[in-house]
Design a protein around this motif. Structure first.
Motif, PDB file in Angstrom:
ATOM      1  N   GLU A 145       0.811  -1.299   0.011  1.00  0.00           N
ATOM      2  CA  GLU A 145      -0.192  -0.079  -0.188  1.00  0.00           C
ATOM      3  C   GLU A 145       0.994   1.370  -0.167  1.00  0.00           C
ATOM      4  N   TYR A 146       0.531   2.335  -0.800  1.00  0.00           N
ATOM      5  CA  TYR A 146       1.180   3.667  -0.765  1.00  0.00           C
ATOM      6  C   TYR A 146      -0.093   4.580  -0.520  1.00  0.00           C
ATOM      7  N   VAL A 147       0.568   5.815  -0.320  1.00  0.00           N
ATOM      8  CA  VAL A 147      -0.451   7.052  -0.024  1.00  0.00           C
ATOM      9  C   VAL A 147       0.042   8.139  -1.268  1.00  0.00           C
ATOM     10  N   LYS A 148      -1.149   8.703  -1.451  1.00  0.00           N
ATOM     11  CA  LYS A 148      -1.002   9.651  -2.343  1.00  0.00           C
ATOM     12  C   LYS A 148      -1.337  11.152  -1.511  1.00  0.00           C
ATOM     13  N   VAL A 149      -0.347  12.051  -1.837  1.00  0.00           N
ATOM     14  CA  VAL A 149      -0.389  13.359  -1.055  1.00  0.00           C
ATOM     15  C   VAL A 149      -0.163  14.423  -1.922  1.00  0.00           C
ATOM     16  N   PRO A 150      -0.928  15.406  -1.796  1.00  0.00           N
ATOM     17  CA  PRO A 150      -0.785  16.738  -2.795  1.00  0.00           C
ATOM     18  C   PRO A 150       0.576  17.312  -2.584  1.00  0.00           C
ATOM     19  N   LYS A 151       1.233  17.744  -3.948  1.00  0.00           N
ATOM     20  CA  LYS A 151       2.557  18.206  -3.922  1.00  0.00           C
ATOM     21  C   LYS A 151       2.657  19.338  -2.883  1.00  0.00           C
ATOM     22  N   ARG A 152       1.745  20.404  -2.743  1.00  0.00           N
ATOM     23  CA  ARG A 152       2.091  21.473  -1.795  1.00  0.00           C
ATOM     24  C   ARG A 152       2.165  20.963  -0.478  1.00  0.00           C
ATOM     25  N   ASN A 153       1.342  19.901  -0.022  1.00  0.00           N
ATOM     26  CA  ASN A 153       1.270  19.295   1.406  1.00  0.00           C
ATOM     27  C   ASN A 153       2.679  18.552   1.623  1.00  0.00           C
ATOM     28  N   TRP A 154       3.073  17.951   0.662  1.00  0.00           N
ATOM     29  CA  TRP A 154       4.359  16.921   0.553  1.00  0.00           C
ATOM     30  C   TRP A 154       5.499  17.940   1.314  1.00  0.00           C
ATOM     31  N   ASP A 155       5.741  19.035   0.321  1.00  0.00           N
ATOM     32  CA  ASP A 155       6.668  19.892   0.584  1.00  0.00           C
ATOM     33  C   ASP A 155       6.659  20.540   1.957  1.00  0.00           C
ATOM     34  N   LYS A 156       5.587  20.778   2.503  1.00  0.00           N
ATOM     35  CA  LYS A 156       5.337  21.311   3.919  1.00  0.00           C
ATOM     36  C   LYS A 156       5.630  20.264   4.946  1.00  0.00           C
ATOM     37  N   ILE A 157       5.046  19.140   4.500  1.00  0.00           N
ATOM     38  CA  ILE A 157       5.410  17.706   5.430  1.00  0.00           C
ATOM     39  C   ILE A 157       7.132  17.675   5.546  1.00  0.00           C
ATOM     40  N   LEU A 158       7.682  17.637   4.451  1.00  0.00           N
ATOM     41  CA  LEU A 158       9.212  17.547   4.825  1.00  0.00           C
ATOM     42  C   LEU A 158       9.749  18.794   5.511  1.00  0.00           C
ATOM     43  N   GLN A 159       9.456  19.997   5.094  1.00  0.00           N
ATOM     44  CA  GLN A 159       9.782  21.128   5.933  1.00  0.00           C
ATOM     45  C   GLN A 159       9.810  20.763   7.455  1.00  0.00           C
ATOM     46  N   TYR A 160       8.495  20.582   7.844  1.00  0.00           N
ATOM     47  CA  TYR A 160       8.139  20.549   9.349  1.00  0.00           C
ATOM     48  C   TYR A 160       9.045  19.255   9.779  1.00  0.00           C
ATOM     49  N   SER A 161       9.027  18.057   9.155  1.00  0.00           N
ATOM     50  CA  SER A 161       9.591  16.866   9.550  1.00  0.00           C
ATOM     51  C   SER A 161      11.363  17.396   9.817  1.00  0.00           C
ATOM     52  N   LYS A 162      11.924  18.248   8.842  1.00  0.00           N
ATOM     53  CA  LYS A 162      13.291  18.510   8.945  1.00  0.00           C
ATOM     54  C   LYS A 162      13.202  19.489  10.338  1.00  0.00           C
ATOM     55  N   THR A 163      12.454  20.586  10.463  1.00  0.00           N
ATOM     56  CA  THR A 163      12.187  21.025  11.774  1.00  0.00           C
ATOM     57  C   THR A 163      12.346  20.451  13.101  1.00  0.00           C
ATOM     58  N   GLY A 164      11.159  19.202  13.024  1.00  0.00           N
ATOM     59  CA  GLY A 164      11.236  18.334  14.013  1.00  0.00           C
ATOM     60  C   GLY A 164      12.604  17.779  14.303  1.00  0.00           C
ATOM     61  N   LEU A 165      13.287  17.231  13.467  1.00  0.00           N
ATOM     62  CA  LEU A 165      14.444  16.559  13.753  1.00  0.00           C
ATOM     63  C   LEU A 165      15.631  17.384  14.227  1.00  0.00           C
ATOM     64  N   THR A 166      15.432  18.676  13.525  1.00  0.00           N
ATOM     65  CA  THR A 166      16.760  19.737  14.168  1.00  0.00           C
ATOM     66  C   THR A 166      16.184  19.973  15.492  1.00  0.00           C
ATOM     67  N   ILE A 167      15.034  20.100  15.886  1.00  0.00           N
ATOM     68  CA  ILE A 167      14.709  20.423  17.216  1.00  0.00           C
ATOM     69  C   ILE A 167      15.029  19.237  18.375  1.00  0.00           C
ATOM     70  N   GLU A 168      14.864  17.949  17.596  1.00  0.00           N
ATOM     71  CA  GLU A 168      15.423  16.879  18.407  1.00  0.00           C
ATOM     72  C   GLU A 168      16.936  16.718  18.688  1.00  0.00           C
ATOM     73  N   LYS A 169      17.513  17.104  17.832  1.00  0.00           N
ATOM     74  CA  LYS A 169      19.103  17.271  17.972  1.00  0.00           C
ATOM     75  C   LYS A 169      19.554  18.212  18.954  1.00  0.00           C
ATOM     76  N   LEU A 170      18.815  19.486  18.711  1.00  0.00           N
ATOM     77  CA  LEU A 170      19.343  20.631  19.770  1.00  0.00           C
ATOM     78  C   LEU A 170      18.898  20.410  20.962  1.00  0.00           C
ATOM     79  N   SER A 171      17.712  19.823  21.130  1.00  0.00           N
ATOM     80  CA  SER A 171      17.010  19.577  22.451  1.00  0.00           C
ATOM     81  C   SER A 171      18.275  18.291  23.070  1.00  0.00           C
ATOM     82  N   ALA A 172      18.815  17.670  22.615  1.00  0.00           N
ATOM     83  CA  ALA A 172      19.668  16.767  23.263  1.00  0.00           C
ATOM     84  C   ALA A 172      21.030  17.420  23.576  1.00  0.00           C
ATOM     85  N   ILE A 173      21.244  18.470  22.658  1.00  0.00           N
ATOM     86  CA  ILE A 173      22.766  19.168  23.041  1.00  0.00           C
ATOM     87  C   ILE A 173      22.520  19.946  24.287  1.00  0.00           C
ATOM     88  N   PHE A 174      21.120  20.802  24.318  1.00  0.00           N
ATOM     89  CA  PHE A 174      20.720  21.734  25.615  1.00  0.00           C
ATOM     90  C   PHE A 174      20.546  20.698  26.859  1.00  0.00           C
TER      91      PHE A 174
END
Length: 413
Positions: A293-322
């Protein structure tokens, strides 16, 4: 048995003082034993203290933007160092020599005498301190030892410009006859507190309570040992001040890191919520040649999902440093607190022996005169006297040997 007088600055938690919330060290069954002298609200107190002066000031202002709306809020946000109000906690004895109750839950004899002293002190506070507006005063008998919470607002008057009456602790004390500060240690507050302690000592003396400063142990010092102890005390105080400042800096950094970490957590939570919203438009799709099974996501939404995912990953790393930095600061904070406590203990021990020596040698009056804050004129006279004494010592004399023997004990310490 000699007892101590405790006269220290409190945190000023009115809700705690008035038992609107109860801490674990409070015996709830004994709350009705507490004595409430006055429990005026802070807003009402400020109106009584400054309301008339505020109305008079505003009546003279022709421009609306120059009028003062709320003096209490002005003091709350002031950057001049004023406190909205001040609190002192007054206690006679300790939990060991002046407990509130005995093993049967009855009021002890020692507590009854201490209550008499504190009661008279509270009832005469306004009379002694007309420029310290007492708006909240409670005696607690539901803890280990009887003690007072004295909450007051300093009211200074005589200003020619602005408000005729203002919140100023130094000016308020000067209005009561306390001399101006001559140093950070010898300021209006320290002189006033000494005066209040002396009044407490008088009240205790009238009831047969012997007061011993700092719980002195009666050891003897020789003069050379006394001088050495005084020098050591000064050195320890200076070192303790440095450690305390370092600890304060570490505490501030710790608070800053905590605030940054909180901001990161909030940003991460926001990212998660946004991703959840975007995924509502996801459409499940089954592959034509397989069961995967796959999922179909509108292109505009996919770009935003990638952006927020990167933000969350960065926050996780920074949180560990802090978190690592926070742990390091916490460890440093605890390590630096230990020597500070030891230095304080050493300072207190030295002070106890010094004061014991002064008392045992019958030099209390000379010490009181030495420790008394002196005016510029008095300091100049002392300096001139010292110069003359040094000049005399330099002059040759036949009986130098006999004079040196007589001067083993100095007149001023």
């Amino acid at each position: 048995m000699a007892k101590t007088i405790s006269f220290c600055q409190g945190k000023g938690n009115l809700n705690h003082n008035n038992r609107k919330f109860i801490t674990p060290n409070v015996d709830s069954d004994r709350i009705p034993w507490d004595i409430k002298y006055i429990t005026e609200s802070l807003e009402e107190a400020y109106d009584n203290c400054f309301g008339e002066a505020l109305a008079e000031y505003n009546s003279k202002q022709k421009r609306t933007d120059r009028k003062k709306k709320d003096y209490l809020e002005e003091i709350r946000h002031s950057k001049n160092g004023e406190h909205v109000f001040y609190e002192d906690i007054v206690q006679i004895g300790t939990m060991n020599d002046t407990p509130v109750i005995d093993e049967n839950g009855e009021l002890t004899k020692e507590a009854k005498i201490a209550i008499e002293v504190l009661d008279e002190y509270a009832k005469t506070f306004k009379e002694r301190n007309p420029n310290l507006y007492l708006f909240n005063c409670v005696m607690h008998l539901d803890e280990k030892t009887p003690h007072l919470h004295i909450d007051y607002i300093p009211v200074a008057d005589g200003y020619s410009q602005g408000l005729a009456k203002r919140n100023s602790i130094s000016k308020a004390l000067q209005c009561m006859g306390i001399p101006k500060a001559i140093s950070k240690k010898e300021n209006e507050e320290s002189i006033w507190k000494d005066r209040e302690r002396n009044y407490l000592k008088e009240l205790c003396s009238q009831r047969g309570i012997e007061i011993e400063t700092l719980g002195i142990k009666r050891d003897n010092y020789s003069l050379p040992e006394y001088k050495e102890a005084m020098a050591k005390v000064d050195s320890l105080k200076e070192e303790a001040d440095k450690i305390e400042q370092s600890v304060s800096d570490k505490r501030q950094k710790l608070e800053e890191y905590v605030m940054k970490e909180d901001a990161l957590i909030k940003a991460s939570e926001k990212a998660d919520k946004e991703i959840e919203k975007l995924c509502r438009d996801v459409v499940p799709v089954t592959a034509f040649l397989s069961k995967e099974e796959y999922v179909k996501v509108p292109k505009r939404n996919w770009d935003k999902i990638l952006q927020y995912s990167k933000t969350g990953l960065t926050i996780e790393k920074l949180s560990a440093i802090f978190e690592k930095k926070l742990e390091s600061i916490r460890e440093t904070f605890l390590v630096e607190m230990n020597p500070l406590k030891e230095k304080i203990k050493e300072t207190e021990a030295s002070l106890k022996k010094v004061f014991a020596f002064i008392k045992d040698q019958g030099m209390q009056s000379q010490y009181d005169e030495f420790a008394r804050p002196k005016t510029v004129k008095e300091k100049l006279e002392i300096a001139q006297k010292t110069v003359k004494q040094i000049s005399r010592k330099k002059e040759p004399s036949k009986d130098n040997r006999s004079k040196s023997k007589m001067c083993d004990t100095p007149l001023d310490l």
